[in-house]
Design an enzyme around this catalytic site. Structure first.
Site, mmCIF file in Angstrom:
data_model
loop_
_atom_site.group_PDB
_atom_site.id
_atom_site.type_symbol
_atom_site.label_atom_id
_atom_site.label_comp_id
_atom_site.label_asym_id
_atom_site.label_seq_id
_atom_site.Cartn_x
_atom_site.Cartn_y
_atom_site.Cartn_z
ATOM 1 N N LYS A 1 25.919 47.163 -10.449
ATOM 2 C CA LYS A 1 25.028 46.137 -11.005
ATOM 3 C C LYS A 1 23.635 46.224 -10.377
ATOM 4 O O LYS A 1 22.624 46.173 -11.071
ATOM 5 C CB LYS A 1 25.611 44.753 -10.746
ATOM 6 C CG LYS A 1 24.622 43.606 -10.956
ATOM 7 C CD LYS A 1 25.185 42.231 -10.675
ATOM 8 C CE LYS A 1 25.163 41.855 -9.231
ATOM 9 N NZ LYS A 1 23.912 41.263 -8.731
ATOM 10 N N ASN A 2 23.581 46.350 -9.035
ATOM 11 C CA ASN A 2 22.289 46.256 -8.356
ATOM 12 C C ASN A 2 21.462 47.527 -8.480
ATOM 13 O O ASN A 2 20.297 47.545 -8.119
ATOM 14 C CB ASN A 2 22.500 45.845 -6.903
ATOM 15 C CG ASN A 2 22.973 44.397 -6.829
ATOM 16 O OD1 ASN A 2 22.845 43.653 -7.807
ATOM 17 N ND2 ASN A 2 23.558 44.013 -5.718
ATOM 18 N N CYS B 1 21.350 33.862 -6.896
ATOM 19 C CA CYS B 1 22.317 33.073 -6.119
ATOM 20 C C CYS B 1 21.617 32.332 -4.991
ATOM 21 O O CYS B 1 20.777 32.878 -4.301
ATOM 22 C CB CYS B 1 23.358 34.007 -5.515
ATOM 23 S SG CYS B 1 24.510 34.595 -6.763
ATOM 24 N N ARG C 1 15.344 33.365 -0.332
ATOM 25 C CA ARG C 1 15.038 34.481 -1.241
ATOM 26 C C ARG C 1 13.532 34.675 -1.464
ATOM 27 O O ARG C 1 13.034 34.659 -2.579
ATOM 28 C CB ARG C 1 15.752 34.320 -2.591
ATOM 29 C CG ARG C 1 17.211 33.953 -2.562
ATOM 30 C CD ARG C 1 18.123 34.916 -1.835
ATOM 31 N NE ARG C 1 18.282 36.219 -2.440
ATOM 32 C CZ ARG C 1 19.217 36.516 -3.345
ATOM 33 N NH1 ARG C 1 19.976 35.580 -3.820
ATOM 34 N NH2 ARG C 1 19.325 37.741 -3.802
ATOM 35 N N ASP D 1 27.296 41.435 0.768
ATOM 36 C CA ASP D 1 27.918 41.053 -0.508
ATOM 37 C C ASP D 1 29.434 41.121 -0.462
ATOM 38 O O ASP D 1 30.108 40.754 -1.418
ATOM 39 C CB ASP D 1 27.411 41.937 -1.655
ATOM 40 C CG ASP D 1 25.962 41.635 -1.964
ATOM 41 O OD1 ASP D 1 25.335 42.419 -2.699
ATOM 42 O OD2 ASP D 1 25.437 40.642 -1.439
ATOM 43 N N ARG E 1 28.252 37.063 -13.696
ATOM 44 C CA ARG E 1 26.946 37.741 -13.538
ATOM 45 C C ARG E 1 27.163 39.153 -13.002
ATOM 46 O O ARG E 1 26.340 40.027 -13.221
ATOM 47 C CB ARG E 1 26.064 36.969 -12.540
ATOM 48 C CG ARG E 1 25.637 35.601 -13.019
ATOM 49 C CD ARG E 1 24.691 34.959 -12.066
ATOM 50 N NE ARG E 1 23.614 35.877 -11.684
ATOM 51 C CZ ARG E 1 22.786 35.639 -10.687
ATOM 52 N NH1 ARG E 1 22.912 34.533 -9.982
ATOM 53 N NH2 ARG E 1 21.836 36.487 -10.390
#
Ligand code: EPZ
Length: 438
Positions: free
Chosen positions: A29-30, A124, A129, A313, A405
């Site tokens: 995903k990233n 998230c 962030r 993660d 997600r």
């Protein structure tokens, strides 16, 4: 393409079954989120394979369409994109604010068009962030960057110029964003103290496949010599290290025996070594790892670090597992300041965890009791599902929109491994599930 998924959706789980069998891992995903944005750096057609079909990638594709790109889904995991028809450098719609990776549009639009107006990223809530390091990088390449009424407004006044950037903190997003913008800058850009995650390397490889000149990705110094244009490419995204790690930990937490297929074992080394430390057997082959969990697992200590350290993660998933290991373990989170919100949910299941500063002190218990749980964020949500799978009795996990997600067909892949789990959208459906499975 509409983004489906409703807030009422929840998982209902009957715990107790060991996970057994094989699971196939999707694209990272990233890496995908950055690569989709990076298609803006060429006017030619780009085909990308092994794109995970998850909510965040759907949002990125919708954003590209919204500014005029042509986006053709060849199949669930393959997309063909041409951004020669892009007619705007502004991305401020509400839906883009929900994801963290929207910041990649700043680097890509700035690199291609010399300007960008993008809503500040969401994502998230695991910490504040900030994006100050991204902005420091763009300014070092000559851009004027302002934050006004909730958007990042960047303007290079023509073409970006190469510059030198030292990242005060190791940042995956800033490393990738600067690398993308620098690919089309005039001159050379050097990023020092760069992130080394596999997805950073994958984005560099993607950019180089379009004709960029990037060296050193995967080390802490990345050198980018800007080129005038980038060209078409066909590229397949690497497997998702965190999706793979999540199934490895789920196998251990349920005392199962699972082969996780389509992985790069080297990317999983930190996770594998921790599973071996607590007493699991982990067998590696070319593109698969097999996790066999002994019944008695022992405590250990985990500290999250930038790659190749233990991934942040994977922190919630590991904490869920350590709760089911003999003795007292600790999990120390060094990347984000607020990534223990799931502990209160685990306490409802009988966990004995105390958070002191950035360390969770985890006393092993005999087992979880099923409970009604709420997913606080993407990875904590996946961790709570793992707890439900290992628990005695029934659990529900709501707010699974977070989980969707980043995990494609999470309940389907788990059910294929023997989990008794279903996605439902009402209390009546929960009751029907309980009657059906008994
Ligand atoms: C990426 O987030 C991932 N998200 C995160 O994954 C992952 O946890 C994180 O990298 C670390 O590996 C995406 O790739 C979309 P950072 P990012 O910049 O880029 C601070 C998931 O579950 N920082 O590496 O936001 C920051 O606050 C998600 O898939 C600044 O101070 O992470 C944090 O403490 C969750 N200023 C640390 O650096 C900045 O400008 C690392 O953040 C940028 C970051």
């Amino acid at each position: 393409m509409t983004i489906k998924g409703y807030d009422m959706d929840q998982y209902v789980i009957k715990g107790g079954n060991p996970l057994v069998g094989e699971v196939e891992i999707g694209g990272a995903k990233n890496a995908a989120l950055a690569i989709l944005a990076a298609t803006l750096l060429t006017e030619e057609t780009v085909q990308i394979e092994n794109v995970p079909d998850v909510r965040d990638t759907q949002v990125m594709l919708e954003a590209l369409s919204n500014i005029g790109a042509s986006v053709n889904r060849i199949d669930a995991h393959t997309v063909r994109i041409n951004t020669s028809t892009v007619n705007s450098v502004c991305l401020e719609e509400d839906f883009i604010k929900r994801i963290r990776a929207s910041y990649y549009f700043v680097g890509a639009l700035l690199g291609r068009f010399g300007q960008a107006v993008v809503a500040l990223p969401g994502g998230c809530n695991i910490g504040s962030r900030p994006i100050d390091l991204h902005i420091k990088g763009f300014r070092a390449m000559g851009a004027v960057v302002r934050i006004d009424n909730g958007s990042v407004n960047a303007n290079a006044g023509g073409r970006l110029k190469g510059g030198n950037i030292y990242l005060d903190k190791i940042s995956v997003g800033a490393t990738i964003n600067i690398m993308m913008a620098a690919s089309l800058a005039s001159g050379t850009t050097v990023i020092e103290n760069a992130a080394k995650e596999p997805h950073v390397v994958d984005v560099a490889n993607f950019l180089n496949s379009m004709g960029a000149n990037i060296k050193g990705a995967g080390t802490d110094v990345i050198r980018i010599i800007g080129v005038r244009k980038l060209h078409k490419t066909e590229y397949s995204i690497i497997p998702d290290q965190i999706e793979a790690g999540t199934y490895m930990v789920a196998a251990a937490a349920t005392r199962g025996d699972v082969i996780v297929r389509n992985v790069i074992p080297k990317h999983l080394e930190a996770i594998t070594s921790k599973l071996i430390e607590i007493g699991c057997e982990v067998q590696e082959s070319g593109d698969a790892v097999r996790v066999v969990a002994a019944h008695q697992l022992m405590n250990t200590r985990v500290t999250t670090l930038a790659y190749p350290g233990f991934p942040t993660d994977m922190q919630p998933q590991m904490a869920v597992l350590l709760s089911l290991c003999e003795g007292t373990s600790t999990v120390t989170e060094t990347i984000f300041e607020n990534r223990f919100k799931y502990v209160d949910e685990l306490t409802k299941m009988g966990a004995d965890i105390k958070v002191e500063g950035n360390t969770a002190i985890i006393k092993g218990i005999n087992g979880y009791k099923g409970a009604g749980l709420v997913a606080p964020d993407l990875r904590a949500g996946a961790a709570l599902v793992i707890a439900g799978l290992a628990a005695e009795g029934f659990s529900t996990v709501s707010d699974i929109v977070y989980i969707e997600r980043g995990y494609e067909d999470f309940e389907g892949k788990l059910a294929n491994l023997g989990a008794v789990i279903s996605k439902v959208d009402s209390e009546a459906e929960v009751q029907k599930f309980k009657l059906r499975v008994g």
